[in-house]
Design a protein around this motif. Structure first.
Motif, PDB file in Angstrom:
ATOM      1  N   ALA A 198       0.855  -1.185   0.000  1.00 23.30           N
ATOM      2  CA  ALA A 198       0.000   0.000   0.000  1.00 23.30           C
ATOM      3  C   ALA A 198       0.893   1.239   0.000  1.00 23.30           C
ATOM      4  O   ALA A 198       2.021   1.198   0.500  1.00 23.30           O
ATOM      5  N   PRO A 199       0.409   2.341  -0.563  1.00 25.50           N
ATOM      6  CA  PRO A 199       1.217   3.568  -0.598  1.00 25.50           C
ATOM      7  C   PRO A 199       1.776   3.948   0.777  1.00 25.50           C
ATOM      8  O   PRO A 199       2.917   4.396   0.882  1.00 25.50           O
ATOM      9  N   ASP A 259      -4.610   8.106 -14.785  1.00 27.56           N
ATOM     10  CA  ASP A 259      -4.363   9.320 -13.988  1.00 27.56           C
ATOM     11  C   ASP A 259      -4.195   9.028 -12.498  1.00 27.56           C
ATOM     12  O   ASP A 259      -3.220   9.422 -11.873  1.00 27.56           O
ATOM     13  N   HIS A 260      -5.193   8.340 -11.970  1.00 27.04           N
ATOM     14  CA  HIS A 260      -5.223   8.125 -10.532  1.00 27.04           C
ATOM     15  C   HIS A 260      -4.020   7.311 -10.075  1.00 27.04           C
ATOM     16  O   HIS A 260      -3.288   7.713  -9.158  1.00 27.04           O
ATOM     17  N   GLN A 261      -3.770   6.181 -10.723  1.00 25.81           N
ATOM     18  CA  GLN A 261      -2.679   5.305 -10.282  1.00 25.81           C
ATOM     19  C   GLN A 261      -1.314   5.953 -10.514  1.00 25.81           C
ATOM     20  O   GLN A 261      -0.390   5.759  -9.721  1.00 25.81           O
ATOM     21  N   LEU A 262      -1.194   6.700 -11.596  1.00 31.02           N
ATOM     22  CA  LEU A 262       0.066   7.375 -11.871  1.00 31.02           C
ATOM     23  C   LEU A 262       0.376   8.393 -10.768  1.00 31.02           C
ATOM     24  O   LEU A 262       1.510   8.487 -10.279  1.00 31.02           O
ATOM     25  N   ALA A 263      -0.634   9.130 -10.340  1.00 29.23           N
ATOM     26  CA  ALA A 263      -0.441  10.115  -9.268  1.00 29.23           C
ATOM     27  C   ALA A 263      -0.045   9.420  -7.965  1.00 29.23           C
ATOM     28  O   ALA A 263       0.858   9.870  -7.247  1.00 29.23           O
ATOM     29  N   VAL A 264      -0.692   8.293  -7.673  1.00 32.18           N
ATOM     30  CA  VAL A 264      -0.359   7.540  -6.460  1.00 32.18           C
ATOM     31  C   VAL A 264       1.097   7.065  -6.537  1.00 32.18           C
ATOM     32  O   VAL A 264       1.864   7.179  -5.574  1.00 32.18           O
ATOM     33  N   GLU A 312       3.574   8.343  -8.295  1.00 38.32           N
ATOM     34  CA  GLU A 312       4.534   9.439  -8.221  1.00 38.32           C
ATOM     35  C   GLU A 312       4.720   9.941  -6.807  1.00 38.32           C
ATOM     36  O   GLU A 312       5.838  10.214  -6.386  1.00 38.32           O
ATOM     37  N   THR A 313       3.644  10.006  -6.073  1.00 39.74           N
ATOM     38  CA  THR A 313       3.747  10.437  -4.682  1.00 39.74           C
ATOM     39  C   THR A 313       4.519   9.407  -3.850  1.00 39.74           C
ATOM     40  O   THR A 313       5.423   9.749  -3.087  1.00 39.74           O
ATOM     41  N   ALA A 314       4.177   8.145  -4.036  1.00 38.41           N
ATOM     42  CA  ALA A 314       4.787   7.093  -3.206  1.00 38.41           C
ATOM     43  C   ALA A 314       6.275   6.928  -3.479  1.00 38.41           C
ATOM     44  O   ALA A 314       7.028   6.502  -2.603  1.00 38.41           O
ATOM     45  N   THR A 315       6.718   7.244  -4.703  1.00 36.84           N
ATOM     46  CA  THR A 315       8.113   6.966  -5.078  1.00 36.84           C
ATOM     47  C   THR A 315       8.956   8.237  -5.160  1.00 36.84           C
ATOM     48  O   THR A 315      10.134   8.155  -5.491  1.00 36.84           O
ATOM     49  N   GLU A 316       8.373   9.365  -4.871  1.00 32.08           N
ATOM     50  CA  GLU A 316       9.067  10.641  -5.020  1.00 32.08           C
ATOM     51  C   GLU A 316      10.389  10.636  -4.242  1.00 32.08           C
ATOM     52  O   GLU A 316      10.429  10.274  -3.062  1.00 32.08           O
TER      53      GLU A 316
END
Ligand code: PLP
Length: 366
Positions: free
Chosen positions: A134-135, A174-179, A181-185
């Motif tokens: 999970a994120p 869109d949704h999964q890509l944003a998740v 990007e945030t999780a791996t930033e």
């Protein structure tokens, strides 16, 4: 004489489709996905056409072993990682990059004795809710892995549920890509997100370091019927061919096959084809499913039986006993019938049909 049915695998089509993935995502490296015996084609038959890939992604250790036996020395990605601790021994020996999607897999790595540290892909559950951290747990898992002497490189991956269409009214990724990007930033490591649909439809945002195409390599459109294989310039990697082994003449009111589900309205000529559901042809493909006879398009009639099905020859006066029948793929004359059309008629997808050709159908490289 054996039954006339056979499945042909086309290395040139595989190579063409792989080149299409590369052209689509020129800055990404390509994991050619060969799970499920290369989507039913056989890894040993598909390998030649796909050897220009940067790596192969498969599901279990037997497939990875088969790739090494074919003398593939490049990267291999084990898509679900280890299923039990001792799998890691073979991961070491075969030099596999393996997915880590659960805390147990990190525990096993921490106990694993190896001289050479492993490359792993840490999997994020960005919304598909199948495998992955999970994120909220992703960074802790990453930190744990980073601290292990058994682990060297850590790639970052996720998998899209809706790259082939919209998701709950939004663009599919869109949704999964944003998740993601945030999780791996801020985390180092190669990124791999795109399946076939994302590689073709969302290249700009989804391609990143490595793409993971499967179905497109085999010449099926991941987003049929929105787009077909011709739209994406994909060629069928498998042709299922047989022959007409019987011809019948029907009068109005005559019926065809089990359940008499088709009734002739006018005089007709029909052919009986040596192909049935015991060969992997879908029984749910009803009257009207497209089929090629001598390279010409016609339709099936009535129910598919175990070993046979019926085709309409009324308009094909030159065809009859012994005529070539292409259930999907390419006819000897070069006409193409996409597996996606047959799958659609049967309420399923090309993936399922190509994986389901049965063992009794001889399969060979064309
Ligand atoms: C099967 C699979 C792919 C390939 O999917 P296609 O839709 O066939 O391109 C990519 N990534 C993962 C994790 C998979 O399981």
């Amino acid at each position: 004489m054996p039954r006339p049915i056979e499945a042909l695998v086309h290395p040139a089509a595989l190579a063409h489709n792989l080149a299409r993935a590369r052209a689509q995502a020129p800055n990404a490296r390509v994991w050619a996905v060969v799970k499920a015996r290369a989507y039913g084609h056989g890894i040993e038959r598909a390998f030649e056409g796909l050897r220009a890939a940067d790596g192969f992604a498969c599901l279990d250790l037997a497939e990875a072993q088969q790739l090494r036996e074919l003398d593939w020395r490049g990267p291999i990605l084990l898509l679900e990682g280890a299923f039990e601790p001792r799998d890691l021994e073979l991961c070491s020996r075969l030099k596999l990059t393996h997915v880590v999607h659960s805390p147990a897999q990190i525990d096993w790595l921490a106990m694993h004795k190896t001289h050479e540290p492993h490359s792993v892909y840490l999997k994020l559950n960005s919304g598909m809710n199948r495998l992955g951290f999970a994120p909220t747990a992703f960074r802790a898992a990453h930190a744990r892995l980073s601290a292990l002497p058994q682990v060297d490189e850590i790639g970052l991956m996720t998998h899209f549920s809706d790259a082939d269409g919209p998701r709950l009214g939004q663009d599919g990724i869109d949704h999964q890509l944003a998740v993601f990007e945030t999780a791996t930033e801020g985390l180092a490591g190669e990124r791999s997100l795109a399946n076939s649909a994302a590689t073709l439809r969302h290249t700009e945002r989804a391609a990143q370091d490595w793409v993971r195409p499967g179905i497109l390599l085999y010449g099926s459109a991941p987003d049929f019927p929105a787009h077909d294989a011709a739209h994406w310039d994909l060629r069928p990697a498998m042709s299922l061919r047989s022959q007409v082994i019987g011809v019948q003449t029907l009068q109005p009111g005559d019926t065809v096959g089990y359940g008499s589900s088709f009734t002739a309205q006018a005089p007709m000529r029909i052919g009986t084809v040596a192909c049935g559901y015991a060969d992997g042809y879908p029984r749910h493909a009803g009257t009207g499913t497209p089929v090629l006879v001598d390279g010409q398009r016609t339709r099936t009639l009535g129910r598919v039986s175990m070993d046979m099905l019926a085709v309409d020859l009324t308009e094909l006066s030159a065809s009859g006993w012994g005529s070539e029948v292409t259930l999907w793929g390419e006819s000897a004359r070069g006409a193409v019938l996409s597996i996606d059309e047959v799958a659609h008629a049967a309420g399923t997808i090309g993936y399922e049909l190509m994986c389901a050709v049965t063992a009794r159908v001889p399969m060979r490289v064309a």
